[in-house]
Write a protein that holds these residues in place. Sequence first.
Motif, PDB file in Angstrom:
ATOM      1  N   UNK A 147     -23.616  -0.729  -3.136  1.00 58.40           N
ATOM      2  CA  UNK A 147     -22.714   0.246  -2.523  1.00 58.40           C
ATOM      3  C   UNK A 147     -21.742  -0.438  -1.560  1.00 58.40           C
ATOM      4  N   UNK A 148     -22.293  -1.286  -0.715  1.00 64.54           N
ATOM      5  CA  UNK A 148     -21.433  -1.997   0.243  1.00 64.54           C
ATOM      6  C   UNK A 148     -20.369  -2.826  -0.484  1.00 64.54           C
ATOM      7  N   UNK A 149     -20.794  -3.482  -1.571  1.00 66.86           N
ATOM      8  CA  UNK A 149     -19.860  -4.320  -2.338  1.00 66.86           C
ATOM      9  C   UNK A 149     -18.729  -3.492  -2.933  1.00 66.86           C
ATOM     10  N   UNK A 150     -19.111  -2.409  -3.583  1.00 63.81           N
ATOM     11  CA  UNK A 150     -18.089  -1.587  -4.234  1.00 63.81           C
ATOM     12  C   UNK A 150     -17.168  -0.944  -3.209  1.00 63.81           C
ATOM     13  N   UNK A 151     -17.748  -0.499  -2.106  1.00 63.57           N
ATOM     14  CA  UNK A 151     -16.934   0.122  -1.058  1.00 63.57           C
ATOM     15  C   UNK A 151     -15.921  -0.888  -0.505  1.00 63.57           C
ATOM     16  N   UNK A 152     -16.357  -2.138  -0.282  1.00 68.90           N
ATOM     17  CA  UNK A 152     -15.399  -3.157   0.204  1.00 68.90           C
ATOM     18  C   UNK A 152     -14.287  -3.388  -0.788  1.00 68.90           C
ATOM     19  N   UNK A 153     -14.668  -3.457  -2.061  1.00 70.34           N
ATOM     20  CA  UNK A 153     -13.658  -3.644  -3.102  1.00 70.34           C
ATOM     21  C   UNK A 153     -12.659  -2.500  -3.081  1.00 70.34           C
ATOM     22  N   UNK A 154     -13.196  -1.312  -2.885  1.00 70.94           N
ATOM     23  CA  UNK A 154     -12.339  -0.142  -2.873  1.00 70.94           C
ATOM     24  C   UNK A 154     -11.322  -0.216  -1.738  1.00 70.94           C
ATOM     25  N   UNK A 155     -11.784  -0.560  -0.555  1.00 69.86           N
ATOM     26  CA  UNK A 155     -10.862  -0.606   0.588  1.00 69.86           C
ATOM     27  C   UNK A 155      -9.832  -1.716   0.441  1.00 69.86           C
ATOM     28  N   UNK A 156     -10.254  -2.826  -0.123  1.00 68.81           N
ATOM     29  CA  UNK A 156      -9.312  -3.921  -0.403  1.00 68.81           C
ATOM     30  C   UNK A 156      -8.226  -3.430  -1.340  1.00 68.81           C
ATOM     31  N   UNK A 157      -8.686  -2.782  -2.404  1.00 69.73           N
ATOM     32  CA  UNK A 157      -7.782  -2.268  -3.421  1.00 69.73           C
ATOM     33  C   UNK A 157      -6.826  -1.234  -2.824  1.00 69.73           C
ATOM     34  N   UNK A 200      -5.872  -0.866   0.281  1.00 69.67           N
ATOM     35  CA  UNK A 200      -4.887  -1.472   1.173  1.00 69.67           C
ATOM     36  C   UNK A 200      -3.770  -2.153   0.391  1.00 69.67           C
ATOM     37  N   UNK A 201      -4.163  -2.809  -0.686  1.00 75.68           N
ATOM     38  CA  UNK A 201      -3.164  -3.480  -1.514  1.00 75.68           C
ATOM     39  C   UNK A 201      -2.203  -2.455  -2.113  1.00 75.68           C
ATOM     40  N   UNK A 202      -2.750  -1.368  -2.608  1.00 74.83           N
ATOM     41  CA  UNK A 202      -1.923  -0.336  -3.229  1.00 74.83           C
ATOM     42  C   UNK A 202      -0.998   0.315  -2.203  1.00 74.83           C
ATOM     43  N   UNK A 203      -1.520   0.564  -1.013  1.00 80.38           N
ATOM     44  CA  UNK A 203      -0.710   1.171   0.050  1.00 80.38           C
ATOM     45  C   UNK A 203       0.476   0.272   0.389  1.00 80.38           C
ATOM     46  N   UNK A 204       0.224  -1.025   0.471  1.00 86.38           N
ATOM     47  CA  UNK A 204       1.316  -1.980   0.739  1.00 86.38           C
ATOM     48  C   UNK A 204       2.368  -1.937  -0.357  1.00 86.38           C
ATOM     49  N   UNK A 205       1.883  -1.881  -1.606  1.00 84.30           N
ATOM     50  CA  UNK A 205       2.808  -1.816  -2.735  1.00 84.30           C
ATOM     51  C   UNK A 205       3.653  -0.553  -2.687  1.00 84.30           C
ATOM     52  N   UNK A 206       2.998   0.558  -2.346  1.00 78.86           N
ATOM     53  CA  UNK A 206       3.713   1.833  -2.267  1.00 78.86           C
ATOM     54  C   UNK A 206       4.756   1.785  -1.161  1.00 78.86           C
ATOM     55  N   UNK A 207       4.364   1.246  -0.009  1.00 79.25           N
ATOM     56  CA  UNK A 207       5.277   1.172   1.135  1.00 79.25           C
ATOM     57  C   UNK A 207       6.510   0.357   0.762  1.00 79.25           C
ATOM     58  N   UNK A 208       6.267  -0.758   0.123  1.00 84.26           N
ATOM     59  CA  UNK A 208       7.369  -1.627  -0.276  1.00 84.26           C
ATOM     60  C   UNK A 208       8.311  -0.906  -1.234  1.00 84.26           C
TER      61      UNK A 208
END
Lengths: 233, 152
Positions: free
Chosen positions: B43-53, B55-63
């Motif tokens: 669970x911890x692993x998947x949750x970290x992956x999710x938040x990483x993902x 954040x990356x998507x949010x940056x892409x959207x902002x750009x």
Amino acid sequence: MAITGDSRSQFHVLAVDDSLIDRKLIERLLKTSSYQVTTVDSGSKALKFLGFQEDEQSNPDTPFGSPNNHQEVEVNLIITDYCMPGMTGYDLLKKVKESSSLRNIPVVIMSSENVPSRITRCLEEGADEFFLKPVRLSDLNRLKPHMMKTKIKNQKQEEDQEELKISEIQSDEQQQPVQPPSPQPQPESQPQAPPPPPPALLLQHNNNKRKAMEEGLSPDRTRPRYNGIPTMV
Amino acid sequence: MDILNQLQRQYTDFTALLYREGFVDDNFTQVQKLQDESSPDFVVEVVSLFFEDCEKLVNNMAEALEQQDVDFKQVDSHVHQLKGSSSSMGAARIKNVCIAFKTFCEAQNREGCLRCLQQVNHENTQLKTNLQALFTLERQIVANGGSIPVMQ
């Protein structure tokens, strides 16, 4: 040592999804259900893994036992996301079903969107199941019958190969090169280019699914029911 | 044993709150069910992956939204990805924002998109904090020799 009686450890599933998180989840789901899993992030990588050869389209001239099947690893089921960049799950499904060596592998499509026309399209193209995402452990119970069907079919083909070879030579429709009838029974190897299922069975298969479609899909997140699929017991 | 009981009760109450407030939904429960002895940190692993993902998507959207000529199809495809992964994770609030976000993309409404982006950021931060608290409680329970209460 392997007297566990759990036949699921023999089954190998290829999971295809461009989302890393969904790949992790489906991998865990499948492993929890005791399947062997390989995950790839694209349709083209899936085809590569399956040893798909571009010129291996449905070819009636390909004799049985042809060395053209480059499938390295036996895959008992392909489960793929529908929405992927480049090759979609539907494209992958088509390629698999058009390939003489791969078409027997059951294909399951997953999608986060409940679009009836999309579901019908996939089923008509030969998908065995359509799962709405997120996929759950209970959904995976529906996989085993499809994988069992293939195993049984493969075994039956090894027995029938000899018979079919002879009838192929005698058939007027197939333009096969003349083959000397093999005096020995085929050695027990992975069956190559399996014959297409008899047309009557195929039609029934599609009709059952279409019936399920016509019964209407509920607008909530419940899964469409495809219980009419004949299974061998 | 008093501390353990307290912790376990805190855990149960906190979990109930997260569900009640819609931070997580049943899909999160399903993810938790996938964790076992053979995969104890799943669970911890998947949750970290999710938040990483995320954040990356949010940056892409902002750009993408910063451009003179916004490519709404691009933004929409990022939102679609985030919608998918948040749904898989059971991150219900984020998923719901994505649904609204998609409509603004389709309407090519830049202001609406920017508001949704802000909301995604906000929900992301909140969920991260909440789940970190949850995981901390789990660790404390285990450290005190107890087992993590199972959600009904």
